[in-house]
Enzyme design. Structure first.
Site, PDB file in Angstrom:
ATOM      1  N   CYS A   1       0.713  -1.007   0.093  1.00 54.16           N
ATOM      2  CA  CYS A   1      -0.171   0.054   0.088  1.00 54.16           C
ATOM      3  C   CYS A   1       0.362   1.367  -0.379  1.00 54.16           C
ATOM      4  CB  CYS A   1      -0.614  -0.346   1.261  1.00 54.16           C
ATOM      5  SG  CYS A   1       0.090   0.036   2.585  1.00 54.16           S
TER       6      CYS A   1
ATOM      7  N   HIS B   1      -2.163   0.998   6.658  1.00 55.20           N
ATOM      8  CA  HIS B   1      -2.508   1.420   5.352  1.00 55.20           C
ATOM      9  C   HIS B   1      -2.172   2.108   5.227  1.00 55.20           C
ATOM     10  CE1 HIS B   1      -4.652   0.369   2.386  1.00 55.20           C
ATOM     11  NE2 HIS B   1      -5.154   1.245   3.069  1.00 55.20           N
TER      12      HIS B   1
ATOM     13  N   ASP C   1      -8.113   5.996  -2.749  1.00 57.47           N
ATOM     14  CA  ASP C   1      -7.506   4.220  -2.002  1.00 57.47           C
ATOM     15  C   ASP C   1      -7.093   3.342  -3.490  1.00 57.47           C
ATOM     16  OD1 ASP C   1      -5.769   2.532  -0.544  1.00 57.47           O
ATOM     17  OD2 ASP C   1      -7.823   1.715   0.818  1.00 57.47           O
TER      18      ASP C   1
END
Length: 692
Positions: free
Chosen positions: A426, A470, A486
């Site tokens: 991520c 994250h 995202d």
């Protein structure tokens, strides 16, 4: 030859072996020291743990004459060496953490001069204090039990020290400790509930200002993927109403808006904050339908984690710019705070200031040319909103992969990720997305926190772990304000919908380096059940016992009839202590009387004292049986021999080791001597005409 073999097989102890300190008592002392060090193994340097172990073993071997304890000068040299190593490793930082480490070193050095019972007592009280120090760093219930077992071992060792040869002494010692616990537990519970909890006027930090675990204020491409291999708890959350869906559990922590080469960091660093008052505890009263309590594990940082569109409810957390929350001091212990979710409001659509625009468009002067070309191409063809949509479509439709085993990114790593490797975590995709958006003229920033969380036992709360760490993106779109973008959700929807395990199930990399984690074996029902039950016990312990602070206490007291303030609590506490002392005194007096009534020898001695009093020889304070017998013989010559025999028998019973073998015989002898003295005195008085 036989003489030589005898000499070889015989161990000759060294000259300074010790007999003043019983070996059993020393063993209990060393065992307690080992138990008390266990909770601190995660924070003590390896050299200090090894030094303490060597010093304790040295003392144990010296007990049997295998080695000699060092003399004064050698002892001083060892102390100087170890203290020098300590000073070199501390690097001038002062905190409770470094002070506690020095205290452990001092305890270790004390073993080299423990030679007598007096040294045992010194170590006893030092180790009791060390058990209190442990609670500064660990308040979980299992570490509390370890501390209690260590204290019990110390008390048993104290009994062994004072009565090393007592038959069944160990069994009797544990029985006495159990009875003591039963007697004192009610008073302890009452004082725990009612003793006024007041925050200290000031405090010093537990640590030296360095992050302990979890996310940090910088993000390099591989940082968060490293956290993904840890199953340590980050925080737990209890909701007053319905839990949000998994995909909506975005826990914002901090914003990174400055790109320094390959590293994202905060554009404005937090200034120095001197130690102040301990923040008030949070989470008081029942939870409202939109409220939630967060119990954060120690991070040694000021940032708190919250869902979007939240506001602070407890006083120990405050909202700052960029929709972030901060504590008034670093979270160096577990912190409980309360927030409330609000209905999203229309954000002010006013344009960013020139300074803010420069801040959220900042990029290095050079590097990643292909990513810049991509941004220019998107800029020519699309509007801001369409650029964001085009980037997400690119991630969704092209062969991008989400992996915990990303390849090494060389120079121009964003170009490598977007056009060559197409494999990353991520942090890689969030950083690359912000780079492209900024290069296209769209203000953007990286948000770091956690996403997800698994339900605890019974589904009563959420457990967010380090592998839930994250990173995502927020972009500023004209007419809509800041929106969440995202890229991970576009590449691997399973990561946002179900969690990391499902996202990397195919490559089998979930917790691959952590063989001891129960979460690694969540497909085994028994292990998962035991892990969740233990976590629930610890969670309730921290919420209702460790977290029972000033506001929590006042909230409980306000529910009692009439209500209680600090003044009433003070009076009540004094009354509890007074009643407890009175009851303890009455019980002790009753036990003494009962023992005296049950002691046949004591009864005989009391009868003799009464006989002496009637004969005109009252007992003096501190007078020995022999002295009393001599005075009685002068007053009543007829009983001289019987009185001396009686005194000798009493002394033999109380001060001779052989008395245990002739108890019944001694009792019979004392009865005969008492009867004889009474007859002799009666006859003497009858012959002389004295009144008996």
């Amino acid at each position: 030859m036989s003489v030589l073999e005898g000499r070889i097989n015989t161990v000759v102890p060294l000259k300074d072996s010790f007999t003043g300190l019983p070996s059993k008592a020393l063993l209990w002392l060393i065992g307690s020291f080992a138990l008390l060090l266990t909770p601190q193994l995660d924070r003590l340097p390896v050299w200090l743990i090894v030094a303490c172990a060597v010093l304790a073993v040295w003392r144990w071997l010296a007990q049997f004459g295998r080695v000699r304890l060092p003399g004064r000068w050698l002892r001083a040299g060892i102390m100087l060496v170890l203290v020098s190593v300590y000073v070199a490793t501390v690097h001038g930082r002062f905190s409770v953490d470094t002070a506690a480490s020095f205290f452990v070193l001092a305890v270790g050095l004390k073993w080299l001069e423990s030679r007598s019972a007096r040294d045992f007592y010194v170590l006893f009280f030092i180790l009791v204090y060390l058990s209190a120090v442990n609670f500064l760093f660990h308040q979980e219930i299992h570490w509390t039990l370890v501390n209690l077992v260590a204290i019990a071992a110390l008390l048993v060792g104290l009994q062994v020290l004072n009565a090393p040869d007592l038959p069944d002494g160990m069994k009797a010692g544990w029985r006495r400790l159990g009875l003591l616990l039963v007697k004192t537990l009610p008073i302890v519970l009452l004082l725990f509930v009612f003793f006024p909890r007041m925050a200290p006027l000031w405090s010093v930090p537990l640590v030296s200002g360095e992050a302990r675990t979890g996310i940090s204020d910088t993000m390099r491409p591989g940082d968060i993927s490293s956290l993904a291999q840890s199953s340590e708890r980050a925080f737990r959350v209890t909701f007053g109403g319905e839990m949000p869906a998994y995909r909506d559990r975005y826990w914002r922590g901090l914003v990174l808006d400055y790109l320094d080469g390959e590293t994202w960091r905060q554009g404005t660093a937090e200034g120095y904050r001197r130690p102040g008052r301990v923040a008030l505890d949070g989470g008081v009263g029942n939870l409202g339908p939109r409220q939630y309590d967060v119990l954060l594990e120690p991070t040694d940082q000021r940032w708190a984690f919250a869902l979007e569109n939240s506001r602070a409810v407890s006083a120990n957390v405050v909202e700052e710019s960029e929709d972030l929350f901060r504590f008034k001091r670093p979270a160096d212990t577990s912190v409980r705070y309360r927030l409330e979710r609000e209905t999203p409001q229309n954000e002010s659509l006013a344009s960013l200031s020139p300074a803010e625009t420069r801040r959220y468009l900042q990029l290095p002067a050079s590097g990643n040319p292909r990513a810049r070309d991509l941004a220019e191409d998107l800029r020519r063809r699309f509007s801001d909103r369409e650029i964001v949509r085009a980037l997400l479509t690119r991630f969704r439709e092209q062969a991008y992969y989400y992996t915990l085993r990303p390849p090494q990114m060389p120079e121009n790593g964003i170009d490598t990720l977007l056009f060559d490797a197409k494999r990353g975590f991520c942090a890689h995709y969030a950083g690359a997305t912000v780079f492209v958006l900024r290069a296209a003229g769209i203000p953007a920033r990286v948000v770091v926190g956690y996403q997800g969380g698994d339900q605890g036992a019974g589904g009563d709360y959420l457990i967010v772990r380090q592998y839930d760490a994250h990173a995502w993106v927020e972009a500023r779109i004209e007419g809509r304000g800041w929106i969440r973008v995202d890229p991970t959700a576009a590449i691997t929807p399973d990561r946002i919908e179900s969690g990391l395990r499902e996202a990397v199930a195919e490559e089998g990399s979930f917790l691959e380096d952590d063989w001891t984690s129960p979460q690694r074996y969540s497909d085994i029902p028994m292990i998962q059940w035991a892990s969740l039950q233990l976590d629930r016990i610890n969670y309730q312990w921290q919420r209702w016992v460790v977290g029972y602070q000033g506001q929590s206490q006042m909230d409980l007291m306000s529910r009692l009839p009439g209500g209680f303030g600090l003044k009433e609590l003070g009076y009540l506490t004094a009354g509890i202590v007074g009643v407890g002392l009175l009851v303890a005194g009455l019980v002790s007096a009753w036990q003494v009387r009962r023992i005296e009534r049950r002691d046949a020898f004591r009864k005989m001695v009391d009868t003799w004292h009464r006989l002496c009093f009637r004969a005109g020889v009252p007992v003096r304070t501190g007078e020995t049986p022999a002295a009393l017998a001599a005075r009685l013989a002068r007053a009543e010559p007829a009983v001289a021999e019987s009185a001396r025999l009686f005194a000798r028998t009493v002394n033999s019973h109380y001060y001779s080791d052989n008395s245990l073998h002739g108890r019944n015989g001694e009792l019979k002898r004392l009865r005969r001597l008492l009867a004889t003295m009474k007859k002799q005195i009666r006859r003497s008085h009858s012959a002389t005409g004295k009144r008996p």
